[in-house]
Design a protein around this motif. Sequence first.
Motif, PDB file in Angstrom:
ATOM      1  N   GLY A  31       6.993 -25.090 -33.461  1.00  0.00           N
ATOM      2  CA  GLY A  31       7.426 -26.378 -32.930  1.00  0.00           C
ATOM      3  C   GLY A  31       7.717 -26.307 -31.445  1.00  0.00           C
ATOM      4  O   GLY A  31       7.383 -27.227 -30.686  1.00  0.00           O
ATOM      5  N   ILE A  32       8.344 -25.233 -31.015  1.00  0.00           N
ATOM      6  CA  ILE A  32       8.660 -25.042 -29.597  1.00  0.00           C
ATOM      7  C   ILE A  32       7.375 -24.977 -28.776  1.00  0.00           C
ATOM      8  O   ILE A  32       7.252 -25.616 -27.718  1.00  0.00           O
ATOM      9  CB  ILE A  32       9.500 -23.769 -29.397  1.00  0.00           C
ATOM     10  N   GLU A  33       6.414 -24.209 -29.269  1.00  0.00           N
ATOM     11  CA  GLU A  33       5.138 -24.089 -28.556  1.00  0.00           C
ATOM     12  C   GLU A  33       4.433 -25.433 -28.476  1.00  0.00           C
ATOM     13  O   GLU A  33       3.891 -25.812 -27.427  1.00  0.00           O
ATOM     14  CB  GLU A  33       4.248 -23.060 -29.263  1.00  0.00           C
ATOM     15  N   MET A  34       4.462 -26.183 -29.574  1.00  0.00           N
ATOM     16  CA  MET A  34       3.788 -27.476 -29.598  1.00  0.00           C
ATOM     17  C   MET A  34       4.510 -28.498 -28.734  1.00  0.00           C
ATOM     18  O   MET A  34       3.886 -29.283 -28.012  1.00  0.00           O
ATOM     19  CB  MET A  34       3.660 -27.974 -31.035  1.00  0.00           C
ATOM     20  N   ALA A  35       5.844 -28.512 -28.802  1.00  0.00           N
ATOM     21  CA  ALA A  35       6.619 -29.458 -27.999  1.00  0.00           C
ATOM     22  C   ALA A  35       6.430 -29.192 -26.510  1.00  0.00           C
ATOM     23  O   ALA A  35       6.346 -30.120 -25.698  1.00  0.00           O
ATOM     24  CB  ALA A  35       8.095 -29.370 -28.354  1.00  0.00           C
ATOM     25  N   THR A  36       6.352 -27.906 -26.159  1.00  0.00           N
ATOM     26  CA  THR A  36       6.127 -27.555 -24.754  1.00  0.00           C
ATOM     27  C   THR A  36       4.788 -28.085 -24.280  1.00  0.00           C
ATOM     28  O   THR A  36       4.670 -28.670 -23.195  1.00  0.00           O
ATOM     29  CB  THR A  36       6.190 -26.028 -24.570  1.00  0.00           C
ATOM     30  N   ALA A  37       3.762 -27.896 -25.111  1.00  0.00           N
ATOM     31  CA  ALA A  37       2.426 -28.386 -24.753  1.00  0.00           C
ATOM     32  C   ALA A  37       2.406 -29.913 -24.709  1.00  0.00           C
ATOM     33  O   ALA A  37       1.812 -30.515 -23.802  1.00  0.00           O
ATOM     34  CB  ALA A  37       1.403 -27.872 -25.763  1.00  0.00           C
ATOM     35  N   GLU A  38       3.060 -30.551 -25.683  1.00  0.00           N
ATOM     36  CA  GLU A  38       3.091 -32.011 -25.715  1.00  0.00           C
ATOM     37  C   GLU A  38       3.834 -32.576 -24.517  1.00  0.00           C
ATOM     38  O   GLU A  38       3.443 -33.602 -23.954  1.00  0.00           O
ATOM     39  CB  GLU A  38       3.753 -32.486 -27.016  1.00  0.00           C
ATOM     40  N   MET A  39       4.893 -31.911 -24.124  1.00  0.00           N
ATOM     41  CA  MET A  39       5.678 -32.380 -22.987  1.00  0.00           C
ATOM     42  C   MET A  39       4.870 -32.304 -21.697  1.00  0.00           C
ATOM     43  O   MET A  39       4.937 -33.193 -20.847  1.00  0.00           O
ATOM     44  CB  MET A  39       6.959 -31.559 -22.851  1.00  0.00           C
ATOM     45  N   GLN A  40       4.073 -31.280 -21.578  1.00  0.00           N
ATOM     46  CA  GLN A  40       3.275 -31.105 -20.381  1.00  0.00           C
ATOM     47  C   GLN A  40       2.152 -32.135 -20.275  1.00  0.00           C
ATOM     48  O   GLN A  40       1.698 -32.448 -19.182  1.00  0.00           O
ATOM     49  CB  GLN A  40       2.689 -29.688 -20.347  1.00  0.00           C
ATOM     50  N   THR A  41       1.732 -32.666 -21.422  1.00  0.00           N
ATOM     51  CA  THR A  41       0.622 -33.630 -21.396  1.00  0.00           C
ATOM     52  C   THR A  41       1.105 -35.059 -21.583  1.00  0.00           C
ATOM     53  O   THR A  41       0.284 -35.976 -21.668  1.00  0.00           O
ATOM     54  CB  THR A  41      -0.396 -33.310 -22.514  1.00  0.00           C
ATOM     55  N   TRP A  42       2.426 -35.261 -21.683  1.00  0.00           N
ATOM     56  CA  TRP A  42       2.943 -36.616 -21.878  1.00  0.00           C
ATOM     57  C   TRP A  42       2.726 -37.425 -20.614  1.00  0.00           C
ATOM     58  O   TRP A  42       2.998 -36.986 -19.507  1.00  0.00           O
ATOM     59  CB  TRP A  42       4.430 -36.553 -22.209  1.00  0.00           C
ATOM     60  N   PHE A  43       2.232 -38.634 -20.776  1.00  0.00           N
ATOM     61  CA  PHE A  43       1.929 -39.470 -19.624  1.00  0.00           C
ATOM     62  C   PHE A  43       3.035 -40.486 -19.403  1.00  0.00           C
ATOM     63  O   PHE A  43       3.463 -41.184 -20.318  1.00  0.00           O
ATOM     64  CB  PHE A  43       0.593 -40.191 -19.824  1.00  0.00           C
TER      65      PHE A  43
END
Length: 292
Positions: A31-43
């Motif tokens: 979840g941490i890895e995914m949230a980090t990636a999602e946060m970086q791509t959030w527009f």
Amino acid sequence: MEVDAAFWKSEGNSKLKANDWQGAVDCYTKGIEMATAEMQTWFGTAEQAMESNPKKKLLSQLLSNRAHVYMLLERFYDASEDCAQAVGFDNQNCKAYWRGTTAALRDGRMQIAAEMLRMGLSSAWEADGGPALAELLGKHVLDWERGANKGIAAAQYNLGLAYLKGNGVKTNVNQGLSWLNRAARQQDEMARLLIEKVEADRVAAIEKKAADERAASAKFTPEQIGLWTQLANGGNVDAQFNLGLAYLHGEGVLEDRAKCEQLWRMAAAQGDQKAQDNLAHFFSQTGLEDFK
């Protein structure tokens, strides 16, 4: 079913309830890895990306949850590191402050523990978990004392705060200020600011006490002041004069020469000779005792 960071948080919680601690760690890590990636791509706007990225709070929760499991596994260093990251993403995450402080203490890292707790008390006092952090302050007074005696500024701050609040020790403002001053001598800004607040509160308390005592000993009673105020507002000349005298000497009310002058001008405008005479000398060198 969409597999995202929130999914892995839920899965981790289920593993934790089932006492599958390693499984919980694995889920939270995904979840941490995914949230980090999602946060970086959030527009969003640049400002939103810095201040209100919707994934920041979720990432903070995932890190805090993993820290909880690390503590169960007695991996206290890893737990405190996760909590340090968690509060970086959400400075209202009281659980992260609590777990980070506790884990660092168990790991023997006083500097980290003391700093984590005082930042939590400063940032998240009004949050739901604020009282638990206050309890932690008092519960570990002996730890803060040991750290303070070693010269750790954050521990000196916590010990000083405990004495000020009477948390875990008997309230002793002088003792609290003594420890805060030790921290301030190490250029600790939080200690300096707290000392300023305590001193300002002390002055305010002294001034209030003096004002209360003066009002209590005044020859004009609150009932008289109230009546004169009502009558003066209605145009009564005697009430305007008497209330002005009360304001001049600070009897029954706080001293206010401007208010006194205003009331006497109102009375003088209606032909009151005494008010006219007093106004003629109002800004002279005549002593206040001459106004009667």
